[in-house]
Design a protein around this motif. Structure first.
Motif, short mmCIF file in Angstrom:
data_model
loop_
_atom_site.label_atom_id
_atom_site.label_comp_id
_atom_site.label_asym_id
_atom_site.label_seq_id
_atom_site.Cartn_x
_atom_site.Cartn_y
_atom_site.Cartn_z
N SER A 7 4.38 5.62 -5.39
CA SER A 7 4.51 5.66 -6.85
C SER A 7 3.51 6.65 -7.45
O SER A 7 3.83 7.35 -8.42
CB SER A 7 4.32 4.27 -7.45
N GLU A 8 2.31 6.74 -6.89
CA GLU A 8 1.35 7.74 -7.36
C GLU A 8 1.88 9.14 -7.11
O GLU A 8 1.76 10.02 -7.97
CB GLU A 8 0.01 7.55 -6.65
N GLN A 9 2.48 9.37 -5.94
CA GLN A 9 3.05 10.68 -5.62
C GLN A 9 4.18 11.03 -6.58
O GLN A 9 4.27 12.16 -7.06
CB GLN A 9 3.55 10.69 -4.17
N ARG A 10 5.05 10.06 -6.89
CA ARG A 10 6.15 10.31 -7.83
C ARG A 10 5.61 10.63 -9.23
O ARG A 10 6.14 11.50 -9.92
CB ARG A 10 7.09 9.10 -7.89
N ALA A 11 4.56 9.92 -9.64
CA ALA A 11 3.97 10.18 -10.96
C ALA A 11 3.39 11.59 -11.03
O ALA A 11 3.60 12.31 -12.02
CB ALA A 11 2.89 9.14 -11.27
N LYS A 12 2.69 12.02 -10.00
CA LYS A 12 2.13 13.36 -9.97
C LYS A 12 3.25 14.40 -9.99
O LYS A 12 3.15 15.42 -10.68
CB LYS A 12 1.27 13.56 -8.73
N GLN A 13 4.30 14.14 -9.24
CA GLN A 13 5.43 15.08 -9.21
C GLN A 13 6.11 15.15 -10.57
O GLN A 13 6.50 16.22 -11.02
CB GLN A 13 6.44 14.64 -8.14
N ALA A 14 6.25 14.01 -11.25
CA ALA A 14 6.88 14.00 -12.57
C ALA A 14 6.04 14.78 -13.58
O ALA A 14 6.59 15.51 -14.41
CB ALA A 14 7.08 12.56 -13.04
N ILE A 15 4.73 14.64 -13.52
CA ILE A 15 3.84 15.37 -14.43
C ILE A 15 3.96 16.87 -14.19
O ILE A 15 4.11 17.66 -15.13
CB ILE A 15 2.38 14.90 -14.27
N LEU A 16 3.91 17.28 -12.93
CA LEU A 16 4.04 18.69 -12.60
C LEU A 16 5.38 19.24 -13.03
O LEU A 16 5.47 20.32 -13.62
CB LEU A 16 3.84 18.89 -11.09
N SER A 17 6.43 18.49 -12.79
CA SER A 17 7.77 18.93 -13.18
C SER A 17 7.89 19.05 -14.70
O SER A 17 8.47 20.01 -15.20
CB SER A 17 8.81 17.94 -12.64
N ALA A 18 7.32 18.09 -15.42
CA ALA A 18 7.37 18.14 -16.88
C ALA A 18 6.62 19.35 -17.42
O ALA A 18 7.07 20.02 -18.35
CB ALA A 18 6.80 16.86 -17.47
N GLU A 19 5.47 19.67 -16.82
CA GLU A 19 4.71 20.83 -17.27
C GLU A 19 5.47 22.13 -17.01
O GLU A 19 5.46 23.04 -17.83
CB GLU A 19 3.35 20.88 -16.56
N LEU A 20 6.13 22.20 -15.85
CA LEU A 20 6.83 23.43 -15.50
C LEU A 20 8.14 23.60 -16.25
O LEU A 20 8.60 24.71 -16.45
CB LEU A 20 7.08 23.48 -14.00
N ASN A 21 8.75 22.51 -16.67
CA ASN A 21 10.06 22.60 -17.31
C ASN A 21 10.00 22.62 -18.84
O ASN A 21 11.03 22.67 -19.49
CB ASN A 21 10.95 21.44 -16.86
N GLN A 22 8.81 22.60 -19.40
CA GLN A 22 8.73 22.62 -20.86
C GLN A 22 9.03 24.01 -21.39
O GLN A 22 8.94 25.00 -20.67
CB GLN A 22 7.36 22.12 -21.33
N ASP A 23 9.40 24.07 -22.63
CA ASP A 23 9.80 25.33 -23.23
C ASP A 23 8.66 26.07 -23.92
O ASP A 23 8.90 27.04 -24.63
CB ASP A 23 10.93 25.08 -24.24
N ASP A 24 7.44 25.64 -23.71
CA ASP A 24 6.29 26.29 -24.31
C ASP A 24 6.05 27.65 -23.64
O ASP A 24 5.81 27.72 -22.44
CB ASP A 24 5.06 25.40 -24.15
N LYS A 25 6.14 28.72 -24.40
CA LYS A 25 6.00 30.06 -23.85
C LYS A 25 4.61 30.32 -23.29
O LYS A 25 4.45 31.02 -22.30
CB LYS A 25 6.32 31.12 -24.92
N PHE A 26 3.58 29.72 -23.91
CA PHE A 26 2.24 29.93 -23.41
C PHE A 26 2.08 29.37 -22.00
O PHE A 26 1.49 29.99 -21.14
CB PHE A 26 1.18 29.31 -24.33
N ILE A 68 0.84 -1.20 0.00
CA ILE A 68 0.00 0.00 0.00
C ILE A 68 0.87 1.24 0.00
O ILE A 68 0.64 2.19 -0.76
CB ILE A 68 -0.96 -0.01 1.21
N GLU A 69 1.89 1.25 0.84
CA GLU A 69 2.79 2.40 0.91
C GLU A 69 3.53 2.61 -0.41
O GLU A 69 3.68 3.73 -0.88
CB GLU A 69 3.79 2.23 2.05
N GLN A 70 3.97 1.52 -1.04
CA GLN A 70 4.65 1.63 -2.33
C GLN A 70 3.72 2.18 -3.40
O GLN A 70 4.13 2.99 -4.24
CB GLN A 70 5.21 0.28 -2.76
N THR A 71 2.47 1.77 -3.38
CA THR A 71 1.49 2.28 -4.33
C THR A 71 1.29 3.78 -4.14
O THR A 71 1.28 4.54 -5.12
CB THR A 71 0.15 1.55 -4.16
N LEU A 72 1.13 4.21 -2.91
CA LEU A 72 0.95 5.63 -2.63
C LEU A 72 2.18 6.44 -3.05
O LEU A 72 2.05 7.52 -3.63
CB LEU A 72 0.66 5.85 -1.15
#
Length: 160
Positions: free
Chosen positions: A57-76, A51-55
């Motif tokens: 991994s979900e947290q890491r996935a959310k963090q990766a998505i947020l990081s990818a959105e913030l680090n992209q080079d799209d000016k908009f 259960i802890e590993q599942t939680l």
């Protein structure tokens, strides 16, 4: 994880006591009872670990998505937060300044405009607060992980 551990341990402790009562009916020796307790504890520990590993991994996935959105080079995307702040200011000015002034001087229908909904104020104020915190952090030169997530800056970018 403390709250989740408390929730799951409360549920598992009642489950353990229920299973132990049933097992006591069939287990007759202390040796068998101790072996049963050890095996049950191992199974419960394994389940809590899953259960802890599942939680996590979900947290890491959310963090990766947020990081990818913030680090992209799209000016908009990088300008989306300031654009929403300015759009909110425009809506406030239009609703509470422009239309009342026009209705007074142009003799347009004087029915009052509906107030902006609470959802607008909650969402817009959250965006403004996040943007202000990020800009303030950029100006003072803070470069920790949280400020990089708020500002969208990569750790290698020069602050200035």
């Amino acid at each position: 994880m403390g709250l989740l551990t408390d929730i799951f341990s409360t549920g598992t402790s009642s489950l353990i006591s229920s299973v132990a009562k049933v097992a006591d009916q069939f287990i007759t020796t202390d040796e068998e009872r101790n072996a049963f307790k050890v095996q049950m504890a191992a199974l419960i520990q394994k389940r809590e670990s899953e259960i802890e590993q599942t939680l996590r991994s979900e947290q890491r996935a959310k963090q990766a998505i947020l990081s990818a959105e913030l680090n992209q080079d799209d000016k908009f995307t990088k300008r989306a937060r300031p654009m929403l702040v300015y759009f909110g200011l425009l809506m406030i000015a239009t609703n509470y300044m422009v239309f009342p002034i026009l209705s007074r001087f142009l003799d347009v229908s004087s029915t009052p405009l509906p107030s902006l909904p609470m959802e607008f104020w909650a969402g817009w104020s959250g965006i403004v607060a996040t943007w202000c915190i990020g800009r303030s952090a950029e100006k003072i030169g803070a470069t920790n992980k949280v400020t990089r997530l708020v500002t969208g800056k990569k750790s290698s970018e020069v602050v200035g």
